[in-house]
Design a protein around this motif. Structure first.
Motif, PDB file in Angstrom:
ATOM      1  N   THR A 362     117.610  71.217  61.446  1.00  0.00           N
ATOM      2  CA  THR A 362     118.135  72.175  60.206  1.00  0.00           C
ATOM      3  C   THR A 362     117.567  73.386  59.919  1.00  0.00           C
ATOM      4  OG1 THR A 362     118.603  70.065  58.918  1.00  0.00           O
ATOM      5  CG2 THR A 362     118.751  72.114  57.832  1.00  0.00           C
ATOM      6  N   VAL A 363     118.306  74.497  59.897  1.00  0.00           N
ATOM      7  CA  VAL A 363     117.597  75.851  60.154  1.00  0.00           C
ATOM      8  C   VAL A 363     118.732  76.624  59.217  1.00  0.00           C
ATOM      9  CG1 VAL A 363     116.954  77.821  61.143  1.00  0.00           C
ATOM     10  CG2 VAL A 363     116.819  75.675  62.502  1.00  0.00           C
ATOM     11  N   CYS A 364     118.111  77.492  58.393  1.00  0.00           N
ATOM     12  CA  CYS A 364     118.705  78.550  57.472  1.00  0.00           C
ATOM     13  C   CYS A 364     118.394  79.806  57.734  1.00  0.00           C
ATOM     14  CB  CYS A 364     118.782  77.926  55.886  1.00  0.00           C
ATOM     15  SG  CYS A 364     118.879  76.301  55.308  1.00  0.00           S
ATOM     16  N   PHE A 365     119.443  80.536  57.257  1.00  0.00           N
ATOM     17  CA  PHE A 365     119.532  82.130  57.756  1.00  0.00           C
ATOM     18  C   PHE A 365     119.935  82.814  56.866  1.00  0.00           C
ATOM     19  CE2 PHE A 365     120.269  79.471  61.537  1.00  0.00           C
ATOM     20  CZ  PHE A 365     119.458  80.020  62.639  1.00  0.00           C
ATOM     21  N   GLY A 366     119.247  84.108  56.533  1.00  0.00           N
ATOM     22  CA  GLY A 366     119.528  85.015  55.553  1.00  0.00           C
ATOM     23  C   GLY A 366     119.812  86.361  56.308  1.00  0.00           C
ATOM     24  N   PHE A 367     120.935  86.956  56.175  1.00  0.00           N
ATOM     25  CA  PHE A 367     121.243  88.290  56.771  1.00  0.00           C
ATOM     26  C   PHE A 367     121.583  89.403  55.637  1.00  0.00           C
ATOM     27  CE2 PHE A 367     122.703  84.890  59.467  1.00  0.00           C
ATOM     28  CZ  PHE A 367     122.058  85.259  60.822  1.00  0.00           C
ATOM     29  N   ILE A 368     121.130  90.522  56.121  1.00  0.00           N
ATOM     30  CA  ILE A 368     121.543  91.747  54.969  1.00  0.00           C
ATOM     31  C   ILE A 368     122.006  92.796  56.125  1.00  0.00           C
ATOM     32  CG2 ILE A 368     120.798  93.459  53.238  1.00  0.00           C
ATOM     33  CD1 ILE A 368     119.100  91.373  52.154  1.00  0.00           C
ATOM     34  N   TRP A 374     124.563  87.687  53.214  1.00  0.00           N
ATOM     35  CA  TRP A 374     125.113  86.343  53.397  1.00  0.00           C
ATOM     36  C   TRP A 374     124.351  85.510  54.191  1.00  0.00           C
ATOM     37  CZ3 TRP A 374     125.609  90.158  56.849  1.00  0.00           C
ATOM     38  CH2 TRP A 374     125.514  89.903  58.427  1.00  0.00           C
ATOM     39  N   SER A 375     124.527  84.124  53.961  1.00  0.00           N
ATOM     40  CA  SER A 375     123.391  83.187  54.448  1.00  0.00           C
ATOM     41  C   SER A 375     124.371  82.064  55.303  1.00  0.00           C
ATOM     42  CB  SER A 375     122.627  82.597  53.237  1.00  0.00           C
ATOM     43  OG  SER A 375     123.732  81.731  52.440  1.00  0.00           O
ATOM     44  N   LYS A 376     123.547  81.149  56.126  1.00  0.00           N
ATOM     45  CA  LYS A 376     124.087  80.237  56.948  1.00  0.00           C
ATOM     46  C   LYS A 376     123.228  79.194  57.118  1.00  0.00           C
ATOM     47  CE  LYS A 376     127.612  82.827  59.926  1.00  0.00           C
ATOM     48  NZ  LYS A 376     128.330  82.922  61.035  1.00  0.00           N
ATOM     49  N   LYS A 377     123.826  77.955  57.347  1.00  0.00           N
ATOM     50  CA  LYS A 377     122.865  76.628  57.691  1.00  0.00           C
ATOM     51  C   LYS A 377     123.305  76.313  59.008  1.00  0.00           C
ATOM     52  CE  LYS A 377     121.608  73.882  54.613  1.00  0.00           C
ATOM     53  NZ  LYS A 377     121.771  72.492  53.472  1.00  0.00           N
ATOM     54  N   GLY A 405     132.055  94.034  63.659  1.00  0.00           N
ATOM     55  CA  GLY A 405     133.338  93.740  62.961  1.00  0.00           C
ATOM     56  C   GLY A 405     134.047  92.430  63.254  1.00  0.00           C
ATOM     57  N   ARG A 406     133.317  91.206  63.615  1.00  0.00           N
ATOM     58  CA  ARG A 406     133.759  90.114  63.859  1.00  0.00           C
ATOM     59  C   ARG A 406     132.974  88.857  63.246  1.00  0.00           C
ATOM     60  NH1 ARG A 406     133.258  88.170  68.825  1.00  0.00           N
ATOM     61  NH2 ARG A 406     131.780  89.473  69.825  1.00  0.00           N
ATOM     62  N   ASN A 407     132.464  89.228  62.045  1.00  0.00           N
ATOM     63  CA  ASN A 407     131.589  88.407  61.428  1.00  0.00           C
ATOM     64  C   ASN A 407     133.025  87.347  60.778  1.00  0.00           C
ATOM     65  OD1 ASN A 407     129.329  87.326  60.643  1.00  0.00           O
ATOM     66  ND2 ASN A 407     129.571  88.011  58.409  1.00  0.00           N
ATOM     67  N   ASP A 408     132.426  85.933  60.502  1.00  0.00           N
ATOM     68  CA  ASP A 408     133.374  85.111  59.921  1.00  0.00           C
ATOM     69  C   ASP A 408     133.092  84.617  58.575  1.00  0.00           C
ATOM     70  OD1 ASP A 408     131.230  83.568  60.526  1.00  0.00           O
ATOM     71  OD2 ASP A 408     132.336  82.092  61.825  1.00  0.00           O
ATOM     72  N   ASN A 409     132.094  85.298  57.837  1.00  0.00           N
ATOM     73  CA  ASN A 409     131.707  84.928  56.549  1.00  0.00           C
ATOM     74  C   ASN A 409     132.830  85.106  55.490  1.00  0.00           C
ATOM     75  OD1 ASN A 409     128.738  84.516  57.037  1.00  0.00           O
ATOM     76  ND2 ASN A 409     128.881  86.547  57.740  1.00  0.00           N
TER      77      ASN A 409
END
Length: 409
Positions: A362-368, A374-377, A405-409
């Motif tokens: 299990t890994v969680c990510f934070g992005f700015i 946004w964040s993802k697990k 330009g292809r982010n799916d958030n």
């Protein structure tokens, strides 16, 4: 035109050294239109070396050996080569002078054993080695070419680049260089790619290889007709474009840095379970300091709290392995470094530490990225090393996709 490569080294057979020389030579020879059709690894023992030469010489246009040219007692390649070709050895004063100068430059004593490296089989041409003391060797008999190269990868590559490429060009004028184009994909399985684009879609004379790696897949198109290879790529791209993040030998870190530079963005990174791997991958690239400001390895909760301002409430209620924690880590490192973009990673790489709710992997990510947060697990499979590699790749590739330009958030 074909080639055979003989790797000589007990340490390779014991699994203590990875045979990167074979990969390099196979790739570089293919670029010149010479295709490796046979490769073997033998121990550093005269009879084994001579048997390998017996199996290859006269059957392949080019035969290359690597390893066993050093000055120690276990470096037996040159003697075995001399015996196989029926050549005596002579002392080369130019090589000895070169060896003496190298030791003098290093300001270390010159052992007498190094004199053996100045011995050259009759009718062989020594290939000067500016990175070491052992020269490469070149021998031609009719239309067949033989090269003996060092086992040290940096020296072997140096001799190939500075000597062997030109020798092959001069002696193999009919060789047709291989045209290679690689599409690098992420987020799609090899089997699914094979369904989207099949061998039947290829122009005649073009081959396709699906090359799975840890977490991603490369599609490699190759053939001797560059136009047909390009045609194949153009047919594949409309189908798999959403999954393509790069081309040819580009690494994820290179692509990310290029995108950051193009947008005039800077980057910082906060890592926990990956232990600085993302930062290593980025700083492996020359010029990374143009966009990468720095980062931290906040392994403990105390550092997450005190250095990155992760709140006590989040650590107590959601835990360090949570998307909220990851996003606060990303905010903390961005604030600390004043970067435009930031990445954070926190997770459980194993082999211990997992629970039913948060298993190993299990890994969680934070992005700015500028004003976008946004964040993802993710849940990764594999051992500790593979999970860390997958996590680092995911972090870099996710930011690439957003910047493309292809982010799916």
């Amino acid at each position: 035109m074909n080639a055979a490569i003989i790797t000589i080294g007990n340490e390779i057979l014991m699994g203590k050294t990875i045979n990167t020389n074979l990969a390099y030579l196979g790739s570089e020879l293919a670029k010149q239109g010479i295709f490796v059709e046979y490769a073997l690894t033998v121990k550093d023992e005269p009879n084994a070396i001579k048997q390998a030469l017996q199996d290859t010489w006269g059957k392949y246009k080019i035969v290359i050996t690597t390893g066993g040219l050093g000055p120690t007692e276990d470096d037996l390649t040159k003697s075995a080569i001399s015996e196989f070709f029926g050549k005596k050895q002579h002392f080369d004063d130019n090589i000895w002078e070169h060896i003496q100068k190298m030791f003098a430059f290093r300001k270390i004593p010159l052992p007498e054993t190094n004199r053996s490296q100045a011995m050259v089989p009759d009718d062989f041409i020594p290939l000067r080695n500016d990175l070491g003391t052992a020269p490469g060797l070149f021998y031609r008999e009719g239309d067949f070419l033989f090269f003996a190269l060092q086992g040290v990868p940096s020296e072997m590559k140096h001799i190939f680049e500075t000597h062997i490429k030109d020798i092959i060009t001069q002696n193999c004028p009919d060789a047709k260089p291989l045209s290679i184009k690689t599409l690098r994909t992420y987020g799609i399985a090899e089997s699914r790619l094979a369904e989207l684009f099949t061998l039947s879609n290829l122009p005649e004379g073009v081959s396709l290889a699906w090359l799975p790696q840890i977490g991603r897949v490369d599609l490699r198109f190759y053939g001797t007709d560059a136009n047909k290879v390009e045609e194949a790529v153009k047919k594949a791209l409309p189908v798999i474009k959403p999954f393509v993040w790069g081309y040819d030998e580009e690494s994820p870190a290179e692509i990310l840095l290029a995108r950051l530079w193009k947008n005039i963005y800077t980057l910082s990174v906060a890592e926990s379970c990956t232990g600085g791997l993302v930062q290593k991958l980025i700083t492996d690239i020359p010029g990374s300091s143009n966009s990468f400001l720095g980062g931290v390895i906040a392994y403990s909760n105390a550092l997450k709290k005190n250095l990155l301002n992760v709140s006590d409430t989040v650590l107590e209620t959601e835990g360090a392995v949570s998307e909220t924690c990851a996003l606060q880590m990303a905010e903390g490192i961005k604030s600390l470094t004043k970067s435009t973009c930031s990445i954070s990673i926190t997770g459980i790489a194993g082999p211990d530490g997992g629970t039913a709710e948060k298993p190993v992997g299990t890994v969680c990510f934070g992005f700015i990225a500028a004003e976008k947060y946004w964040s993802k697990k993710q849940f990764f499979t594999g051992d500790r090393e593979i999970i860390r590699i997958k996590a680092a790749d995911f972090a870099i590739l996710s930011l690439i996709q957003h910047l493309q330009g292809r982010n799916d958030n």
